[in-house]
Design a protein around this motif. Structure first.
Motif, short mmCIF file in Angstrom:
data_model
loop_
_atom_site.label_atom_id
_atom_site.label_comp_id
_atom_site.label_asym_id
_atom_site.label_seq_id
_atom_site.Cartn_x
_atom_site.Cartn_y
_atom_site.Cartn_z
N GLU A 1 35.90 47.42 30.17
CA GLU A 1 37.12 46.68 29.81
C GLU A 1 38.19 46.83 30.89
O GLU A 1 38.88 45.87 31.23
CB GLU A 1 37.66 47.18 28.47
N ALA A 2 38.32 48.04 31.42
CA ALA A 2 39.32 48.28 32.47
C ALA A 2 38.97 47.50 33.73
O ALA A 2 39.86 46.93 34.37
CB ALA A 2 39.42 49.78 32.76
N GLN A 3 37.69 47.45 34.10
CA GLN A 3 37.30 46.68 35.28
C GLN A 3 37.52 45.18 35.06
O GLN A 3 37.92 44.47 35.98
CB GLN A 3 35.86 46.98 35.66
N ALA A 4 37.29 44.71 33.85
CA ALA A 4 37.56 43.30 33.55
C ALA A 4 39.05 43.01 33.67
O ALA A 4 39.45 41.94 34.16
CB ALA A 4 37.04 42.95 32.15
N LEU A 5 39.88 43.95 33.24
CA LEU A 5 41.32 43.78 33.37
C LEU A 5 41.73 43.79 34.84
O LEU A 5 42.60 43.01 35.26
CB LEU A 5 42.06 44.87 32.58
N ILE B 1 43.82 40.75 36.58
CA ILE B 1 45.08 40.94 37.30
C ILE B 1 44.94 40.38 38.72
O ILE B 1 45.86 39.72 39.22
CB ILE B 1 45.49 42.43 37.34
N GLN B 2 43.80 40.60 39.35
CA GLN B 2 43.61 40.06 40.70
C GLN B 2 43.66 38.54 40.66
O GLN B 2 44.30 37.92 41.53
CB GLN B 2 42.30 40.54 41.29
N ARG B 3 43.02 37.91 39.68
CA ARG B 3 43.07 36.45 39.57
C ARG B 3 44.50 35.98 39.32
O ARG B 3 44.94 34.98 39.90
CB ARG B 3 42.16 35.96 38.44
N LEU B 4 45.22 36.69 38.47
CA LEU B 4 46.61 36.33 38.17
C LEU B 4 47.46 36.32 39.44
O LEU B 4 48.22 35.39 39.68
CB LEU B 4 47.21 37.31 37.16
N LEU B 5 47.30 37.34 40.25
CA LEU B 5 48.17 37.51 41.41
C LEU B 5 47.75 36.69 42.62
O LEU B 5 48.55 36.45 43.51
CB LEU B 5 48.28 38.98 41.78
N THR B 6 46.50 36.30 42.65
CA THR B 6 46.03 35.54 43.82
C THR B 6 45.88 34.06 43.52
O THR B 6 45.25 33.34 44.28
CB THR B 6 44.70 36.13 44.35
N GLY B 7 46.44 33.62 42.41
CA GLY B 7 46.46 32.19 42.12
C GLY B 7 45.30 31.67 41.30
O GLY B 7 45.17 30.47 41.10
N GLY B 8 44.47 32.56 40.81
CA GLY B 8 43.36 32.13 39.98
C GLY B 8 43.81 31.81 38.56
O GLY B 8 45.00 31.83 38.25
N LEU C 1 48.66 44.98 43.72
CA LEU C 1 47.23 45.21 43.48
C LEU C 1 46.74 46.60 43.89
O LEU C 1 45.63 46.98 43.54
CB LEU C 1 46.41 44.15 44.21
N LEU C 2 47.56 47.35 44.57
CA LEU C 2 47.14 48.63 45.14
C LEU C 2 46.50 49.56 44.09
O LEU C 2 45.39 50.04 44.27
CB LEU C 2 48.33 49.30 45.81
N ALA C 3 47.21 49.82 43.02
CA ALA C 3 46.69 50.73 41.99
C ALA C 3 45.45 50.16 41.30
O ALA C 3 44.54 50.90 40.93
CB ALA C 3 47.77 51.03 40.96
N TRP C 4 45.40 48.84 41.17
CA TRP C 4 44.25 48.19 40.52
C TRP C 4 43.00 48.34 41.37
O TRP C 4 41.91 48.55 40.84
CB TRP C 4 44.58 46.73 40.23
N LEU D 1 36.34 53.75 38.97
CA LEU D 1 35.40 53.43 37.91
C LEU D 1 34.02 53.07 38.45
O LEU D 1 33.03 53.23 37.74
CB LEU D 1 35.95 52.30 37.04
N ARG D 2 33.94 52.62 39.68
CA ARG D 2 32.64 52.31 40.29
C ARG D 2 31.88 53.58 40.66
O ARG D 2 30.68 53.53 40.88
CB ARG D 2 32.82 51.45 41.53
#
Length: 146
Positions: free
Chosen positions: A85-89, A93-100, A128-131, A138-139
């Motif tokens: 769930e955390a990785q999906a979030l 967030i990456q999509r949100l911030l990069t225009g996705g 995005l740094l902390a994400w 998590l990987r």
């Protein structure tokens, strides 16, 4: 009060009063990330429960208001979530911030406050740094990184 003003207030509040700042004794995962463009640096430490959910999470670092606020918001958003769930979030967030296509109203808690960063492309890396650090931690399944 306009939505932009609410977003700005949430970012400033988390930057001035970061939640879950500091070391996490007994952590079993960690990762660091640095934004080479501006020098912001974050180190996340977390502890997974035996079931695989994020039991505790904290961060340390130095950086701008956006990177600090984003890390603070992250710690609140992922506590209690499974690693998946955390990785999906993280991806959302990456999509949100990069225009996705990640609508801000689909984000838990105050995370929608990060949507305002989209207007400042040079600051997206800060947000995005902390994400990125969380995704890396998590990987590292099955490995201890403290």
């Amino acid at each position: 009060m306009e939505l932009d003003e609410l977003y700005r207030e949430a970012i400033l509040d988390h930057a001035r009063h970061p939640r879950n700042f500091g070391d996490l004794p007994g952590s079993d995962r960690s990762a660091s990330a640095t934004n080479v463009g501006c020098g912001d640096a974050i180190r996340l430490t977390l502890r997974l429960s035996p079931e695989g959910s994020i039991e505790a999470i904290r961060f340390r670092g130095s950086g701008c208001a956006i990177s600090t606020a984003s890390a603070s918001l992250l710690t609140l958003a992922v506590r209690g979530k499974s690693a998946e769930e955390a990785q999906a979030l993280c991806a959302k967030i990456q999509r949100l911030l990069t225009g996705g296509a990640a609508p801000e109203d689909d984000l838990p808690g105050e995370l929608a406050a990060l949507a305002g960063v989209r207007r400042f492309p040079q600051r997206v890396g800060c947000a995005l740094l902390a994400w990125h650090a969380l995704d890396e931690a998590l990987r590292e399944r099955g490995q201890t990184r403290t």
